[in-house]
Motif scaffolding. Structure first.
Motif, PDB file in Angstrom:
ATOM      1  N   SER A 137     -39.031 -88.930  14.289  1.00  0.00           N
ATOM      2  CA  SER A 137     -39.478 -87.585  14.653  1.00  0.00           C
ATOM      3  C   SER A 137     -40.994 -87.471  14.647  1.00  0.00           C
ATOM      4  O   SER A 137     -41.552 -86.583  15.277  1.00  0.00           O
ATOM      5  N   GLU A 138     -41.679 -88.379  13.928  1.00  0.00           N
ATOM      6  CA  GLU A 138     -43.129 -88.308  13.846  1.00  0.00           C
ATOM      7  C   GLU A 138     -43.825 -89.188  14.877  1.00  0.00           C
ATOM      8  O   GLU A 138     -45.037 -89.151  14.979  1.00  0.00           O
ATOM      9  N   ALA A 139     -43.072 -89.978  15.615  1.00  0.00           N
ATOM     10  CA  ALA A 139     -43.682 -90.890  16.584  1.00  0.00           C
ATOM     11  C   ALA A 139     -44.333 -90.090  17.712  1.00  0.00           C
ATOM     12  O   ALA A 139     -43.807 -89.083  18.168  1.00  0.00           O
ATOM     13  N   VAL A 140     -45.480 -90.561  18.157  1.00  0.00           N
ATOM     14  CA  VAL A 140     -46.225 -89.882  19.211  1.00  0.00           C
ATOM     15  C   VAL A 140     -45.918 -90.561  20.534  1.00  0.00           C
ATOM     16  O   VAL A 140     -46.011 -91.768  20.657  1.00  0.00           O
ATOM     17  N   THR A 141     -45.556 -89.769  21.523  1.00  0.00           N
ATOM     18  CA  THR A 141     -45.287 -90.292  22.860  1.00  0.00           C
ATOM     19  C   THR A 141     -46.442 -89.908  23.768  1.00  0.00           C
ATOM     20  O   THR A 141     -46.796 -88.744  23.860  1.00  0.00           O
ATOM     21  N   VAL A 142     -46.998 -90.899  24.439  1.00  0.00           N
ATOM     22  CA  VAL A 142     -48.125 -90.655  25.340  1.00  0.00           C
ATOM     23  C   VAL A 142     -47.645 -90.929  26.748  1.00  0.00           C
ATOM     24  O   VAL A 142     -47.139 -92.008  27.043  1.00  0.00           O
ATOM     25  N   SER A 143     -47.784 -89.942  27.616  1.00  0.00           N
ATOM     26  CA  SER A 143     -47.381 -90.144  29.005  1.00  0.00           C
ATOM     27  C   SER A 143     -48.622 -90.336  29.852  1.00  0.00           C
ATOM     28  O   SER A 143     -49.668 -89.761  29.591  1.00  0.00           O
ATOM     29  N   SER A 144     -48.498 -91.161  30.870  1.00  0.00           N
ATOM     30  CA  SER A 144     -49.633 -91.397  31.745  1.00  0.00           C
ATOM     31  C   SER A 144     -49.696 -90.302  32.815  1.00  0.00           C
ATOM     32  O   SER A 144     -48.668 -89.798  33.270  1.00  0.00           O
ATOM     33  N   VAL A 145     -50.886 -89.933  33.185  1.00  0.00           N
ATOM     34  CA  VAL A 145     -51.092 -88.881  34.184  1.00  0.00           C
ATOM     35  C   VAL A 145     -51.727 -89.511  35.410  1.00  0.00           C
ATOM     36  O   VAL A 145     -52.717 -90.207  35.319  1.00  0.00           O
TER      37      VAL A 145
END
Length: 49
Positions: free
Chosen positions: A39-47
């Motif tokens: 639940s604490e993991a950070v998801t980074v999406s590319s733009v």
């Protein structure tokens, strides 16, 4: 041409030492506790533009 085998041996030795260091660090990392739960993991999406 007499120096070629020495250069090849040196490159192979550096490669082998790198593999050994990578193996030890991956073993050390697997022994450590995970730093973030699911639940604490950070998801980074590319733009894209």
């Amino acid at each position: 041409m007499g120096r070629k085998p020495d250069i090849i041996r040196t490159v192979a030795l550096i490669f082998a030492v790198g593999l050994i260091i990578t193996g030890f660090t991956s073993l050390q990392a697997s022994d450590d506790e995970p730093t973030a739960s699911g639940s604490e993991a950070v998801t980074v999406s590319s733009v894209r533009d």
